[in-house]
Design an enzyme around this catalytic site. Structure first.
Site, PDB file in Angstrom:
ATOM      1  N   PRO A   1       0.772  -1.242   0.000  1.00 50.05           N
ATOM      2  CA  PRO A   1       0.000   0.000   0.000  1.00 50.05           C
ATOM      3  C   PRO A   1       0.809   1.301   0.000  1.00 50.05           C
ATOM      4  O   PRO A   1       0.783   2.070   0.957  1.00 50.05           O
ATOM      5  CB  PRO A   1      -0.848  -0.133   1.263  1.00 50.05           C
ATOM      6  CG  PRO A   1       0.009  -0.925   2.185  1.00 50.05           C
ATOM      7  CD  PRO A   1       0.739  -1.909   1.307  1.00 50.05           C
ATOM      8  N   CYS A   2       1.481   1.571  -1.108  1.00 49.30           N
ATOM      9  CA  CYS A   2       2.249   2.815  -1.204  1.00 49.30           C
ATOM     10  C   CYS A   2       1.337   4.038  -1.188  1.00 49.30           C
ATOM     11  O   CYS A   2       1.781   5.136  -0.855  1.00 49.30           O
ATOM     12  CB  CYS A   2       3.134   2.795  -2.454  1.00 49.30           C
ATOM     13  SG  CYS A   2       2.263   2.415  -3.971  1.00 49.30           S
ATOM     14  N   HIS A   3       0.054   3.861  -1.503  1.00 51.26           N
ATOM     15  CA  HIS A   3      -0.890   4.988  -1.473  1.00 51.26           C
ATOM     16  C   HIS A   3      -1.135   5.482  -0.044  1.00 51.26           C
ATOM     17  O   HIS A   3      -1.647   6.582   0.142  1.00 51.26           O
ATOM     18  CB  HIS A   3      -2.216   4.594  -2.140  1.00 51.26           C
ATOM     19  CG  HIS A   3      -2.921   3.462  -1.464  1.00 51.26           C
ATOM     20  ND1 HIS A   3      -2.547   2.136  -1.662  1.00 51.26           N
ATOM     21  CD2 HIS A   3      -3.946   3.443  -0.575  1.00 51.26           C
ATOM     22  CE1 HIS A   3      -3.335   1.366  -0.936  1.00 51.26           C
ATOM     23  NE2 HIS A   3      -4.185   2.130  -0.266  1.00 51.26           N
TER      24      HIS A   3
END
Length: 160
Positions: free
Chosen positions: A129-131
């Protein structure tokens, strides 16, 4: 060894999935920055791999506004530093965020910019989950899939 690819139609646009035949090696929004940069030149369209079925199931649950309770098998391909950053991203809870500076401190890395570079090159969007990584001031800085998508993903997760 070749890569296998498949496609998924998400509410935020088309996505491409990549696998070595066993594990997921890539998941990108079509056309995003660094799109498919880890794919080998030889690719076979094979939407019937078990890992693609699991990934589609994960994405269906995620885009329905729920937190998936499993993770498809992943194969991280990158430098040791990038892999370390991506492993840490997997620890950010659903619906929560962390700053680049916080990640850098956890990694005992002096450069939030270096961490940002690794976050930006994450080849497995959403599942890693880089967001969920934001600027120190809470701003939605940088996202290879576009800041508008980042905002939509964080909004989706906040409606748990």
């Amino acid at each position: 060894m070749e890569d296998y690819i498949a496609h998924y139609s998400s509410p935020l646009g088309g996505m491409t999935l990549a696998s070595d035949g066993t594990a997921l090696t890539g998941l990108w929004f079509n056309g995003q920055k660094y799109f498919a940069d880890t794919l080998k030149e030889v690719q076979t369209l094979n939407p019937h791999l078990p890992v693609f079925d699991l990934t589609r199931q994960w994405l269906d649950i995620y885009f329905s506004g729920k937190e998936p309770t499993f993770t498809p098998p992943l194969l991280l391909q990158g430098s040791p530093f990038r892999k370390q950053v991506w492993q840490l991203l997997l620890e950010i809870p659903y619906g929560r965020t962390m700053t680049y500076g916080e990640l850098a401190r956890k990694l005992q890395c002096k450069s939030a910019q270096a961490v940002g570079g690794a976050v930006g090159h994450n080849p497995i969007s959403l599942i890693i989950p880089c967001h969920r990584v934001i600027g120190a001031d809470g701003s939605l800085t940088g996202y290879a899939g576009g800041v508008e998508r980042k905002a939509s993903l964080l909004k989706l997760e906040s409606n748990k």
